[in-house]
Design a protein around this motif. Structure first.
Motif, PDB file in Angstrom:
ATOM      1  N   ARG A  12      29.607 -37.226  39.245  1.00 46.93           N
ATOM      2  CA  ARG A  12      30.495 -36.266  38.599  1.00 46.93           C
ATOM      3  C   ARG A  12      31.573 -35.751  39.522  1.00 46.93           C
ATOM      4  N   ASP A  13      32.699 -35.410  38.922  1.00 44.60           N
ATOM      5  CA  ASP A  13      33.689 -34.629  39.644  1.00 44.60           C
ATOM      6  C   ASP A  13      33.258 -33.173  39.579  1.00 44.60           C
ATOM      7  N   ILE A  14      33.651 -32.432  40.579  1.00 48.12           N
ATOM      8  CA  ILE A  14      33.458 -30.990  40.520  1.00 48.12           C
ATOM      9  C   ILE A  14      34.844 -30.383  40.384  1.00 48.12           C
ATOM     10  N   PRO A  15      35.190 -29.944  39.176  1.00 43.57           N
ATOM     11  CA  PRO A  15      36.561 -29.475  38.935  1.00 43.57           C
ATOM     12  C   PRO A  15      36.851 -28.188  39.706  1.00 43.57           C
ATOM     13  N   PRO A  16      38.137 -27.919  39.940  1.00 48.36           N
ATOM     14  CA  PRO A  16      38.489 -26.776  40.789  1.00 48.36           C
ATOM     15  C   PRO A  16      37.992 -25.432  40.272  1.00 48.36           C
TER      16      PRO A  16
END
Ligand code: ATP
Ligand code: MG
Length: 436
Positions: A12-16
């Motif tokens: 997963r990306d970890i969004p800002p």
């Protein structure tokens, strides 16, 4: 339009908008580790496959079916690390950190396991791990558990339960293994396929099974605690007395055997009911045999690893009382005010350490600028226009409550910002304890 690409399944990306929570967690953990004198060690993400086979154990979920293993361009078999302890021991031996020394270290970063992705279970996930080397007694087991308990307090997480067990020495386990096999063999029909296989290769791991169909069978099995020698018994007793003395609550769980082969004596897990099936947020224990098993000189060791995603999920469920929104959103009145605004922003960042200041960029009309200021979450807008520049002031407008806009000189503004940073922000965006 070109076809869009997606992240690899289970990664997963970890969004800002989520990283502030990660920072809150990481900073809190680091503060606690500093307080106990632990230092960070950084290891590569890739290790030779043999390292994990020799440490985690060939007959474990990780090595049997979860590793990302591939041949590199030289044909060497490499594996993306599924956990940190093996690499930490490898590094400790290689760097000469372990023999005749005491080391207290921690590490953090991504780990990789090819599991079925689901809530709280990913193929790339993150751990923060803590390891202590060179100390054989229950005092350091106690310290390591106290660190975990303090981390939860620091983070404001309070619905975790500590489960504790002892696995004894390898000899004691070998004795118990026979007893367990004698119990399970006549009940083979009740075992699932994995467990039947493990009956020969690694029967203790059967106790670790999450298969509900085997729950009863496992609950009725003989326990290791009845097969411990005097020294192991005493080690465990001194640990539990230490916990009692310091008021750390725990449950002794004789079924807690941990998924990895290398543990001895103390093992523990911190679990929660708040996350469904993936309830273990931290797990660890003593692993006195591992350093020697990997070619170093015998060195006692104890440590644990936290699952960062699961802790973040807990924090998400009950957000901590911290603020990562900007303190200020600085609006230049018009294009001709932009250089002065840029200068003011730089000056404030120089003078007020910790200030979170967003400078409006991209021009636009006044209404649009205020909309953006509001959306930024900032507590106050600063306005620097033609009038303000002529009068040598900055207009400060509260965005989170109905307070009046007022002018401040440079010195007043600096003092105001320092108070914002120092006291943190109250719900209304004002410095806490200040109504003026
Ligand atoms: P589980 O029983 O949940 O598979 P484990 O015994 O395999 O856990 P450890 O190897 O002890 O886990 O890792 C320590 C911690 O790392 C776990 O308690 C958990 O919080 C976290 N963790 C392990 N595997 C994953 C994963 N695939 N995704 C997210 N977190 C994980
Ligand atoms: Mg697992």
């Amino acid at each position: 339009m070109a076809k869009t690409l997606q992240a690899v399944r289970g990664m997963r990306d970890i969004p800002p908008d989520q990283t502030p929570l990660w920072h809150f967690l990481e900073n809190g953990v680091k503060r606690v580790l500093d307080a106990y004198g632990y230092r960070e060690i950084r290891m590569p993400l890739l290790e030779s496959t043999d390292l994990f086979k020799r440490s985690i154990g060939e007959v474990t979920d990780i090595v049997e079916k979860e590793m990302y293993t591939f041949a590199d361009r030289n044909g060497d078999s490499l594996t993306l690390r599924p956990e940190g302890t093996a690499g930490c021991v490898r590094a400790g031996i290689e760097l000469g950190l372990l023999h005749n020394q005491v080391q207290r270290v921690w590490y953090q970063g991504p780990m990789f396991r090819h599991e079925r992705p689901q809530k709280g279970r990913f193929r790339q996930f993150h751990q923060i791990g803590v390891e202590s080397y060179g100390l054989p007694g229950p005092d350091i087991d106690l310290e390591v558990i106290l660190i975990t308990a303090r981390i939860w307090r620091e983070l404001g997480i309070n619905d975790l339960q500590l489960q504790l067990n002892t696995l004894g020495t390898p000899q004691e386990r070998a004795e118990y293994r026979k007893v367990l096999v004698d119990y399970l063999s006549p009940r083979k029909e009740a075992l699932d396929e994995d467990s039947r296989r493990r009956l020969e290769s690694n029967p203790l791991r059967i106790l670790d099974s999450k298969n509900p169909d085997m729950e009863e069978l496992i609950a009725a099995a003989p326990t290791l605690s009845d097969h411990l020698g005097e020294a192991s018994r005493e080690h465990f007793q001194r640990l539990t007395q230490g916990l009692d003395g310091l008021g750390v609550a725990y449950t002794v769980n004789p079924r807690l055997v941990r998924g990895l082969d290398y543990y001895s004596r103390t093992v523990f897990e911190w679990v929660t009911r708040a996350l469904g099936a993936q309830g273990t947020v931290c797990a660890g224990g003593r692993y006195d045999g591992l350093v020697e098993q990997l070619g170093g000189r015998a060195t006692p060791a104890v440590g644990f690893a936290m699952g960062v995603e699961r802790l973040v999920a807990l924090l998400e469920a009950s957000p901590p009382g911290y603020h990562e929104d900007p303190h200020l959103y600085l609006i230049p009145g018009g294009a001709e005010d932009e250089p002065a605004a840029m200068q003011l922003a730089e000056t404030l960042r120089d003078q007020v350490s910790g200030v979170r200041l967003l400078l409006h960029c991209g021009g636009g009309g006044f209404k649009g600028k205020f909309k953006k200021a509001d959306r930024s979450g900032a507590a106050h807008a600063l306005i620097l226009g033609e009038r303000e520049r002529a009068e040598g002031v900055v207009a400060v407008k509260p965005l989170r409550d109905a307070g009046e806009q007022r002018d401040m000189t440079a010195a007043e503004l600096t003092a105001f910002c320092r108070r914002l940073v120092k006291d943190g922000l109250a719900e209304n965006g004002q410095p806490k304890g200040n109504n003026g």
